[in-house]
Structures are given as structure tokens and as C-alpha cells.
Write a protein that holds these residues in place. Sequence first.
Motif, mmCIF file in Angstrom:
data_model
loop_
_atom_site.group_PDB
_atom_site.id
_atom_site.type_symbol
_atom_site.label_atom_id
_atom_site.label_comp_id
_atom_site.label_asym_id
_atom_site.label_seq_id
_atom_site.Cartn_x
_atom_site.Cartn_y
_atom_site.Cartn_z
ATOM 1 N N ASN A 5 -27.405 -4.401 27.990
ATOM 2 C CA ASN A 5 -28.101 -5.415 28.785
ATOM 3 C C ASN A 5 -29.511 -5.687 28.253
ATOM 4 O O ASN A 5 -30.273 -6.434 28.856
ATOM 5 N N HIS A 6 -29.854 -5.071 27.126
ATOM 6 C CA HIS A 6 -31.186 -5.234 26.546
ATOM 7 C C HIS A 6 -31.028 -5.386 25.032
ATOM 8 O O HIS A 6 -30.481 -4.499 24.374
ATOM 9 N N GLY A 19 -33.277 -9.378 28.118
ATOM 10 C CA GLY A 19 -32.813 -8.340 29.026
ATOM 11 C C GLY A 19 -33.381 -8.550 30.408
ATOM 12 O O GLY A 19 -34.031 -9.563 30.681
ATOM 13 N N PRO A 20 -33.167 -7.590 31.280
ATOM 14 C CA PRO A 20 -33.665 -7.729 32.651
ATOM 15 C C PRO A 20 -35.162 -7.427 32.741
ATOM 16 O O PRO A 20 -35.683 -6.596 32.007
ATOM 17 N N ASP A 21 -35.823 -8.140 33.669
ATOM 18 C CA ASP A 21 -37.217 -7.807 33.963
ATOM 19 C C ASP A 21 -37.232 -6.671 34.984
ATOM 20 O O ASP A 21 -36.183 -6.098 35.306
ATOM 21 N N ILE A 22 -38.378 -6.319 35.501
ATOM 22 C CA ILE A 22 -38.497 -5.201 36.443
ATOM 23 C C ILE A 22 -37.634 -5.410 37.685
ATOM 24 O O ILE A 22 -37.085 -4.466 38.235
ATOM 25 N N GLY A 24 -34.830 -6.971 37.686
ATOM 26 C CA GLY A 24 -33.430 -7.080 37.296
ATOM 27 C C GLY A 24 -32.988 -8.480 36.910
ATOM 28 O O GLY A 24 -31.823 -8.695 36.600
ATOM 29 N N ARG A 25 -33.910 -9.457 36.929
ATOM 30 C CA ARG A 25 -33.576 -10.835 36.543
ATOM 31 C C ARG A 25 -33.671 -10.984 35.028
ATOM 32 O O ARG A 25 -34.536 -10.386 34.389
ATOM 33 N N HIS A 117 -28.359 -0.196 26.676
ATOM 34 C CA HIS A 117 -28.242 -0.323 28.128
ATOM 35 C C HIS A 117 -29.453 0.339 28.738
ATOM 36 O O HIS A 117 -29.736 1.510 28.467
ATOM 37 N N ILE A 118 -30.211 -0.439 29.536
ATOM 38 C CA ILE A 118 -31.343 0.148 30.245
ATOM 39 C C ILE A 118 -31.100 0.054 31.735
ATOM 40 O O ILE A 118 -30.425 -0.870 32.209
ATOM 41 N N THR A 120 -32.146 -0.703 35.521
ATOM 42 C CA THR A 120 -33.093 -1.618 36.164
ATOM 43 C C THR A 120 -33.328 -1.191 37.593
ATOM 44 O O THR A 120 -32.594 -0.461 38.180
#
Length: 120
Positions: A5-6, A19-22, A24-25, A117-118, A120
Motif C-alpha cells: 500500500n506504499h 500511499g496512505p496519509d496519516i 489512511g487516505r 505494506h505499512i 495506517t
Amino acid sequence: MAPANHFQLEGTNSTIVYGPDIAGRPHIVLNDRVYDEVTVETTPTGEIASAVIDLAPAIYTKRISLLIPPVNTNGGAQSVETIAVFSTHRTSIQGTDALIGQLIEYEIEALTGTANHILT
């Protein structure tokens, strides 16, 4: 195994993080500039993440569209190859029907990098 996802990607003219911001968007960082209004579409060839990167009202809108391949990770970075499509959409105060010729121009940039994969 977890899906990536990153993505950290580099091309000839671009350094891109997707990737997602803090919260999750999804967001795109292009050459150190952050774009938070990202649309993501699922297609048979992978996800396409798009954002407006420049806008001149009644003249043009520039977008980046990243082809995000599905990648399974096993707790570590995986190599990826993909593309970014930079599109310039011609616009007019009178609408696109008033324009003559090609309405969207494309530049394609090959990208390589890693996917992780990180949480979130």
C-alpha cells in the motif's frame, strides 16, 4: 502476506511516493509536492491513482495518473516497475466543444522502485 500500500518510485524526471496519509487516505507526493485529492479506480490492469497537479482555469488542467500494480509483500520491500501518465487537458471558457484538435496530450514516464505494506 500483506498487499503493498506504499510505493516509492523514480523515473527520469520524477520522484513519486504513493500511499496512505496519516488518516489512511491515499495521497501522491510528486517531486516533494503533496497532492491529497487523489481518486483511485480499480481496473483489470491494477489500480489507477490520479490527482490534479496543475490548473490554469479556462486554459488547461494537468493530471498525474499512476498505474499501481498489485504486489504481495512478506514483511519487506518488493521491487516494482510501472508507469506514470501525465496528461494535459485543454479547456476553454466556452467548453471543450469550442476547441479544435486533440483535447488531451499525454506524456508517459517509466518508473521503478519498491512497494511495501505499512500500517495506517
